[in-house]
Each structure stands twice: as structure tokens, then as C-alpha cells.
Enzyme design. Structure first.
Site, mmCIF file in Angstrom:
data_model
loop_
_atom_site.group_PDB
_atom_site.id
_atom_site.type_symbol
_atom_site.label_atom_id
_atom_site.label_comp_id
_atom_site.label_asym_id
_atom_site.label_seq_id
_atom_site.Cartn_x
_atom_site.Cartn_y
_atom_site.Cartn_z
ATOM 1 N N TYR A 138 0.841 -1.194 0.000
ATOM 2 C CA TYR A 138 0.000 0.000 0.000
ATOM 3 C C TYR A 138 0.881 1.251 0.000
ATOM 4 O O TYR A 138 1.526 1.578 1.007
ATOM 5 C CB TYR A 138 -0.925 0.013 1.215
ATOM 6 C CG TYR A 138 -1.851 -1.174 1.324
ATOM 7 C CD1 TYR A 138 -2.148 -1.963 0.217
ATOM 8 C CD2 TYR A 138 -2.429 -1.524 2.540
ATOM 9 C CE1 TYR A 138 -2.992 -3.056 0.324
ATOM 10 C CE2 TYR A 138 -3.284 -2.613 2.649
ATOM 11 C CZ TYR A 138 -3.555 -3.378 1.539
ATOM 12 O OH TYR A 138 -4.403 -4.468 1.653
ATOM 13 N N HIS B 209 -0.035 -12.029 1.234
ATOM 14 C CA HIS B 209 -1.045 -11.210 0.567
ATOM 15 C C HIS B 209 -1.659 -11.916 -0.635
ATOM 16 O O HIS B 209 -2.871 -11.800 -0.882
ATOM 17 C CB HIS B 209 -0.389 -9.894 0.135
ATOM 18 C CG HIS B 209 -1.322 -8.749 0.009
ATOM 19 N ND1 HIS B 209 -0.895 -7.447 -0.071
ATOM 20 C CD2 HIS B 209 -2.671 -8.677 -0.069
ATOM 21 C CE1 HIS B 209 -1.930 -6.633 -0.182
ATOM 22 N NE2 HIS B 209 -3.013 -7.364 -0.193
ATOM 23 N N GLY C 292 -17.123 0.618 -1.575
ATOM 24 C CA GLY C 292 -17.993 1.781 -1.474
ATOM 25 C C GLY C 292 -19.221 1.711 -2.355
ATOM 26 O O GLY C 292 -20.190 2.456 -2.143
ATOM 27 N N LEU D 212 -17.840 -3.606 1.847
ATOM 28 C CA LEU D 212 -18.762 -2.610 1.288
ATOM 29 C C LEU D 212 -18.600 -2.486 -0.221
ATOM 30 O O LEU D 212 -19.037 -1.500 -0.820
ATOM 31 C CB LEU D 212 -18.530 -1.247 1.956
ATOM 32 C CG LEU D 212 -18.836 -1.204 3.452
ATOM 33 C CD1 LEU D 212 -18.443 0.135 4.055
ATOM 34 C CD2 LEU D 212 -20.311 -1.493 3.708
#
Length: 339
Positions: A62, A130, A214, A211
């Protein structure tokens, strides 16, 4: 702080740390979703801890380490109060589009030292692979991770985006505390095998993007039209063009249920993940990401919502109707390896 305003706690896998039943995904504070207000992001970290969130999730990929560095002051101030999770395996370089996957022993050794340095810690509470490179046997990759536990550099091990068979194979090398993969109303691939294997082994499940990045909240309906040029969602098939329009139409029952309960669409989506996991007898700790304290409060309040059987029936078919894949290249997930 009253008991009603903080979230409950659970054990993250057999013998794992006790954490809040919702964690915080920190990726978007440094990468992928456009510019960040750093002051608001730091306020969000503080608000999360105050709400009972104790699992904070990052990765060396990240921002090419920038997110770990961003978290370091918060970690230093609250080291004994939090469970710190980071990851290795996605290799990045100066080409913004490049993503490599490395699970070899030398790379893991190099990666953990880099994460320890950037985070400013002596030990990582939960260290994930990951992504899986099937060319590297678990005896090498998980075996190396197990050595890090023995050396005191890592406390618990995790995997991300593996199949049920791969989870069992890895667990035979060393106990795995958590499996992190995408799981939401729109993404239920993990229910094919990974969820069952995790429940069988006592591995906690940590859903990322619960989610739908988004989209399930109604925050946007077409990524190309509404999101900034630096936002990775502009290149994800579900969120653009005809796919986006078709998928936005699927949210009608989510909004209907939200209105009936007097809550938000985001809270319905998060409550669904919690209750779906319970169906499988699985400990679950979703990690919705946000950079705003207000959204953090909304997300954690979802842990106190119970959907009815009728609600769940309305939501059940959504994932089967979603248009488009999760990523442009699904080889970076477990889906192509499912038997």
C-alpha cells in the site's frame, strides 16, 4: 465511553489475539482511492480505537510502504492496545501498473524486515501472505513464515485469497489465525470452499471490501464518471459502463431494508457479512476501510444491527446477479484455482 458505544470482541482464530469484531482497513489512507486528507485520516484512527476497533490492517504494497510509515506514529502511541496486521507478497516498482507476486524465502525475509522498520515495531501481530504464488510450495513460504514466529518477529500467521484446499495445506505446515479475502453481498466466491475450510480449522475470516469498495453504500454509481483519475475503481469491471448501471439497480433491496430499519445501506451490507458468517459457524472480523471519522462511527454501529430472515432472503440472490469481475485480472485471486 459506555458499553453501548463500543463494539464487542472476539478471538481471531484458535489461540489468536482478542480483537474488536470489526477492524479497520487502512489501505485507502495512502493509496488507490485518490487524495487523502491526512488530518482526517489520523482522526479516523483515533476514532476507531475509541469505538473498540483494535485490528488495524495494512500491507507493504500500500503506497509501496507509505501506509506502514503513515501508521507508525499511531502504532507507537497505542502499541499495547492494538493488533497490527500487515502483509507481504505483492511486489511493486516504479511502474504504477506493475504487480508481481513473490512467496520465496528470500523475499519473505526481506519483506518482514522492511515492514518492521517502517512500522517501527519489534514484532508484527498478524503477518499475511497477501497473494499466493502456486509455484512456491507452502513448505517454503509458510515454513519461512513459521520461522519468523519462532524468531519472535511475528506472532500469528494469515493468508489472503487462497482456496479451502490451500488453507488446509498451509495449516498443516503451521497454524493459521486468519484468512483475509473479499466477501460481501456482491462477492461470495469464498463460500465455495474457503469459508468451510476456515470454519473446520477454527481460522477466523477477515473480509476485505465488505462494502464493495464503497459501491454497496451508494456513494457512487459509475466510477469513470464520478471518481478522480487516481482512483483504482475506475479500472475495475463492476464499477464502469453497463456493468455499473446493472449493478446499481441491484441495490434496491439494500436501500429498502435500510429504510425499514432506519439505518444506512452500508450498515445493512456490514450486518449481512456478520450474519452470513454465523450461518457457517465462523468467526468474522470485517475490515471496512474509511478515511473519515463519521463513516467509522457508521460502520461500527452496524455490529449492533440484526437483519430478519425476510431481509436475508431479499439479499440472498444479489451476488449471483452481479455483472463484471472483481478485478480486471482475476489470476491475482483464488478464483481461477478453485476446483
Amino acid at each position: 465511553m459506555t458499553e453501548q458505544t463500543t463494539i464487542a470482541r472476539t478471538e481471531l482464530g484458535k489461540g489468536g489475539p482478542v480483537v474488536g469484531i470489526q477492524g479497520l482497513g487502512c489501505m485507502g489512507m495512502s493509496d488507490f482511492y485518490g487524495d487523502t486528507d491526512e488530518t482526517a485520516a489520523r482522526e479516523t484512527l483515533d476514532a476507531a480505537l475509541a469505538a473498540g476497533v483494535t485490528l488495524f490492517d495494512t500491507a507493504d504494497a500500500y503506497g509501496r510502504g507509505a501506509n506502514e510509515e503513515f501508521l507508525a506514529p499511531f502504532v507507537a502511541a497505542h502499541r499495547d492496545e492494538i493488533t497490527l496486521a500487515t502483509k507481504f507478497a505483492i511486489e511493486r516498482n516504479d511502474d504504477p501498473a506493475y504487480r508481481g507476486i513473490r512467496n520465496d524465502r528470500a523475499y519473505i525475509r526481506q519483506a518482514v524486515e522492511g515492514s518492521l522498520r517502517r512500522l517501527g515495531v519489534d514484532v508484527i501481530d498478524l503477518y499475511y501472505m497477501h497473494r499466493r504464488d502456486p509455484a512456491v510450495p507452502f513448505s517454503e513460504s509458510v515454513g519461512t513464515m513459521a520461522e519468523l514466529v519462532q524468531e519472535g518477529k511475528v506472532r500469528h500467521l494469515g493468508l489472503s485469497e487462497v482456496t479451502g484446499a490451500e488453507l488446509r495445506e498451509a495449516y498443516a505446515v503451521h497454524p493459521i489465525a486468519a484468512l483475509q479475502s473479499e466477501w460481501s453481498l456482491f462477492s461470495r466466491d469464498v463460500e465455495r470452499s474457503a469459508v468451510g475450510a476456515a470454519a473446520e480449522l477454527g481460522v477466523a475470516f477477515v473480509p476485505y471490501s465488505p462494502l464493495g469498495r464503497g459501491f454497496l453504500t451508494g456513494a457512487f454509481t459509475d466510477a469513470e464518471a464520478e471518481l478522480s483519475a487516481g482512483d483504482v475503481r475506475r479500472g475495475q469491471p463492476r464499477f464502469t459502463g453497463e456493468n455499473a448501471r446493472a449493478n446499481a439497480a441491484l441495490l434496491a433491496p439494500v436501500r429498502e431494508i435500510a429504510a425499514a430499519h432506519g439505518v444506512t445501506a452500508a450498515q445493512v451490507a456490514l450486518a449481512w457479512v456478520q450474519q452470513r458468517a454465523a450461518v457457517h459457524g465462523l468467526t468474522v472480523v470485517p475490515i471496512p476501510g474509511t478515511r473519515r471519522p463519521g463513516r467509522l462511527a457508521e460502520n461500527t454501529a452496524a455490529t449492533r444491527i440484526t437483519l430478519t430472515a425476510a431481509d436475508l432472503a431479499l439479499l440472498e440472490p444479489l451476488a449471483s446477479r452481479v455483472a463484471g469481475t472483481r478485478y480486471p485480472d482475476m489470476t491475482f485471486t483464488s478464483v481461477p484455482r478453485e476446483s
